[in-house]
Design an enzyme around this catalytic site. Structure first.
Site, PDB file in Angstrom:
ATOM      1  N   SER A   1       0.843  -1.201   0.000  1.00  0.00           N
ATOM      2  CA  SER A   1       0.000   0.000   0.000  1.00  0.00           C
ATOM      3  C   SER A   1       0.876   1.248   0.000  1.00  0.00           C
ATOM      4  CB  SER A   1      -0.896   0.030   1.235  1.00  0.00           C
ATOM      5  OG  SER A   1      -0.144   0.360   2.385  1.00  0.00           O
ATOM      6  N   ASP A   2       0.373   2.329  -0.572  1.00  0.00           N
ATOM      7  CA  ASP A   2       1.036   3.604  -0.355  1.00  0.00           C
ATOM      8  C   ASP A   2       0.916   3.924   1.140  1.00  0.00           C
ATOM      9  OD1 ASP A   2       2.356   5.994  -0.588  1.00  0.00           O
ATOM     10  OD2 ASP A   2       1.202   6.715  -2.306  1.00  0.00           O
ATOM     11  N   TRP A   3       1.738   4.838   1.587  1.00  0.00           N
ATOM     12  CA  TRP A   3       1.863   5.116   3.028  1.00  0.00           C
ATOM     13  C   TRP A   3       0.539   5.637   3.605  1.00  0.00           C
ATOM     14  CZ3 TRP A   3       5.337   2.596   1.075  1.00  0.00           C
ATOM     15  CH2 TRP A   3       6.526   2.279   1.710  1.00  0.00           C
TER      16      TRP A   3
END
Ligand code: BGC
Length: 731
Positions: free
Chosen positions: A271-273
């Site tokens: 996932s992106d942050w």
């Protein structure tokens, strides 16, 4: 994921970089013997090794692998996944990004931005860059590099335009695959991002990109497809935005149906942050790793597996997907350098710096050169260098864009060579007199311009992650991290005033993407140098003085005005709130993105996609085209050695409903004056295919297709039609 580990092994075997090898040895898993950990035996296949390891893992071991633990953040790393000494699993250091090893890291090389890399149209150079990026990463303790970024330039106002590879799916895909191949020649996993449709920063964490099947497959997915199929990328980062109302990191259609099943991706989705929003939905939709923490994929995932809400088979699949690229790239044999030593190390070599300069030189685009104003190859010239971006302070801001890709994110500035430094040094050698005015006092700039043979004005914009540009005008500004410095100085006004004071004015743009140029007819020369990285001044001096012949081409259309862009309604950009309270961005322009729109609407761009001049000229002749290949002769018809990017576009029969022409092949060819070369580029069924919504797959319509060849999307001197048989290619 071919290639892996070669470089690390070779260096250790040769006894070079002994310190580095020692560092590596220190980080090797505690019980690195194949009796205790039989999966270390690399004579077995990757799948065998991964399955063997998986079957030795407890539920807790598995859960620990599928999320970050944030413990390396104080070394400036974006993320960290712990190792497991009982099982001989090395830890993963996860870090940004596509213009160098960034975040808070010190001692790394600041390379040109992604858009500059793409403007080189040179996959061999991009692979070399990727290899160097991966090698620097590995020495800094990073074995998952968060690059490349391939979101299509749907709107040039996108604050991250500079990080990506432009507006064309084919060019973006070839660029990304080339870079990935280079990164993964090290024991480092590349991460293609942001999947998918993260084409703007406005409302990036909430907006829904609403797109239909055909543009999704034809415009927005092919770069990811090339990353998977040609680059064999190990990781894909899902994006912040929603896709058709569902968060990208819990979107089963795009994650599982398309990416994993249709495209055959067998690595992991990270996932992106803070881009994870659920446990059960995200895991079952196809997310394999939460970053940067375990708020959803730590204890909550363990509970969900125990409760049967997420099948154990899905968790096993998540772990297998992470282990496979770790084995393939050689991470088990060659764990990255240990912290904290790695954090302190200076890994930027003179070769790396020379490569940063080469990428900048080869990605710089000559947009205008009236009356042979460039190169400035006479001796004893008086040169006025004007503009904040040229001076040490401005250059220290304009060498890269803002946000997570900045090198470094804070606290340390690489050895940026400012344009003023580069030009002064190179000019001195030939007896030129270089003066400088930063332009904040216009009178000083005009005086300098008047007293000179040539005025070179540097102008920059201020792109950053986290916010879009509000327009395409040149404001003064630059960004570091997510902070931008803006002052009300109007750089367009400065350029106009200087051009009036000195009719021989050259403009150099340090912008992350297209800008409008109301002064375009008032200046003799224009160069687009993008965000050029730390070798900024040396690269631009080499081009201005003609030691390097420019060969970059635009990866993105430069419009004359914002009114010409395809996104004409607030529904299209930046989006409007729906009845569900979510901002919805309607991709209603469909396939008409970038030059496809300008061509289908017959709008003349300021500078078209694929455009870029040289100090020499090229002639195209002798086209032969079949559905399988295109051949033609390219000749350097001028007086200097130089490289041309020959481009092949295909136009479908009108009934298919495609834009007039689309890039399907290119090659950068270096030629001496008078030299000719016969160039052959392959075409395949996909060069002629469209996505059939009704049948959910690729189809080729029978008919006559136009194959055009030339030096830009609007300069295609060679054309032929080929008859293609209809066929069904499937998903
Ligand atoms: C960005 C990613 C980046 C991540 C880690 C996010 O804000 O969107 O591109 O890799 O941070 O720094």
């Amino acid at each position: 994921m071919g290639g892996g580990l070669g470089r690390g092994v070779r260096l250790c075997a040769l006894g070079a970089l002994a310190l580095l090898c020692a560092l590596t040895a220190r980080t090797a898993p505690a019980r690195a013997d194949s009796a205790a950990c039989p999966w270390l035996d690399n004579s077995k296949s990757v799948n065998e090794r991964a399955s063997e390891l998986l079957s030795a893992m407890t539920l807790d071991d598995k859960i620990a692998m599928v999320h970050g633990d944030q413990i390396w953040e104080h070394y400036g790393m974006a993320g960290h996944v712990p190792g497991n000494s009982r099982l001989c699993i090395p830890e993963l250091g996860v870090n940004d990004a596509g213009a160098g090893v960034g975040d808070f890291e010190v001692g790394t090389t600041a390379f040109p931005a992604g858009i500059a890399q793409a403007a080189s149209w040179d996959p061999a150079l991009q692979t070399q860059f990727g290899r160097t990026l991966g090698w620097e990463a590995w020495q800094k303790g990073v074995n998952v590099q968060l690059a490349p970024g391939v979101n299509i330039a749907r709107v040039p106002m996108n604050g991250r335009n500079f990080e990506y590879m432009g507006e064309d799916p084919y060019l973006s895909g070839q660029s990304a695959a080339a870079e990935i191949r280079g990164i993964q020649q090290n024991p480092v996993i590349a991460t293609v991002k942001h999947y998918a449709l993260n084409n703007q920063e406005t409302n990036r964490q909430s907006a829904s990109s609403d797109v239909s099947e055909r543009p999704l497959h034809e415009i927005y997915l092919p770069a990811f497809e090339a990353a998977v199929k040609q680059g064999h990328v190990g990781a894909v980062m899902c994006s912040y935005n929603r896709i058709n109302s569902v968060y990208a990191c819990e979107q089963p259609q795009t994650l599982t149906d398309v990416l994993k099943k249709e495209l055959g991706f067998d690595g992991f989705v990270m996932s992106d942050w803070e881009g994870t929003h659920s446990t059960v939905n995200a895991a079952n939709a196809g997310l394999d790793m939460q970053m940067p923490d375990g708020s959803y994929f730590g204890d909550p995932l363990k509970a969900a597996v125990q409760a049967g809400q997420v099948p154990m088979a899905r968790l096993d699949d998540m772990v297998m997907r992470i282990l496979r690229p770790m084995f393939e790239t050689g991470i088990f044999e060659h764990p990255a350098a240990a912290e904290p030593q790695a954090f302190a190390a200076d890994v930027s070599t003179s070769d790396d710096v020379a490569l940063a300069r080469k990428v900048s030189e080869d990605g710089t685009v000559l947009l205008k050169n009236d009356g042979g104003a460039l190169p400035l190859d006479g001796n004893g010239k008086r040169i006025a260098v004007i503009g904040t971006a040229a001076g040490p302070h401005g250059a220290a801001l304009a060498y890269g864009g803002g946000g997570s890709s900045h090198i470094p994110e804070a606290g340390w500035t690489p050895n940026v060579v400012s344009p003023l430094q580069g030009i002064t040094q190179a000019g001195l050698a030939k007896g030129d007199l270089v003066t400088y005015a930063d332009g904040t006092a216009i009178a000083d700039a005009l005086a300098a311009a008047k007293a000179s043979d040539v005025a070179v004005v540097f102008a920059s914009d201020a792109e950053t992650e986290g916010q879009d540009r509000s327009n395409l005008n040149l404001t003064f500004g630059a960004c570091v991290a997510i902070e931008c410095v803006q002052t009300p100085i109007d750089q367009s006004k400065l350029i106009e005033a200087v051009a009036q004071a000195n009719p021989n004015t050259i403009v150099v743009l340090d912008t992350g993407g297209p800008v409008v140029m109301p002064w375009v007819n008032q200046v003799n020369g224009i160069l687009e140098a993008w965000y050029p990285g730390q070798e900024d001044g040396n690269a631009i001096a080499a081009i201005l003085f003609g030691q390097v012949n420019p060969s970059g081409k635009l990866p993105q259309t430069f419009p004359s005005s914002e009114a010409d862009l395809p996104t004409r309604t607030p529904q299209q950009y930046p989006g409007v709130n729906g009845s569900d309270g979510i901002p919805h961005v309607s991709y209603s322009e469909g396939l008409d993105v970038g030059y496809r729109w300008f061509d289908s609407q017959n709008i003349k761009p300021l500078f078209p996609f694929g455009f870029g001049l040289s100090y020499t000229t090229f002639r195209y002749s002798g086209l032969t085209a079949t559905p399988g290949s295109v051949s033609f002769t390219l000749t350097n018809s001028g007086r200097r050695a130089g490289a041309e990017v020959a481009q092949v576009y295909v136009g479908d029969p009108p009934a298919v409903g495609e834009p007039p022409r689309q890039l399907k092949g290119y090659r950068k060819v270096f030629l001496l004056p008078g030299e000719s070369q016969r160039v052959t580029l392959p075409l395949d069924a996909r060069s002629f295919a469209y996505w059939d919504d009704a049948r959910h797959g690729w189809a080729v319509a029978p008919g006559r297709y136009t194959v055009s060849v030339g030096g830009s999307s609007r300069d295609l001197p060679l054309q032929e039609t080929v008859r293609v048989r209809g066929s069904w290619l499937g998903p």
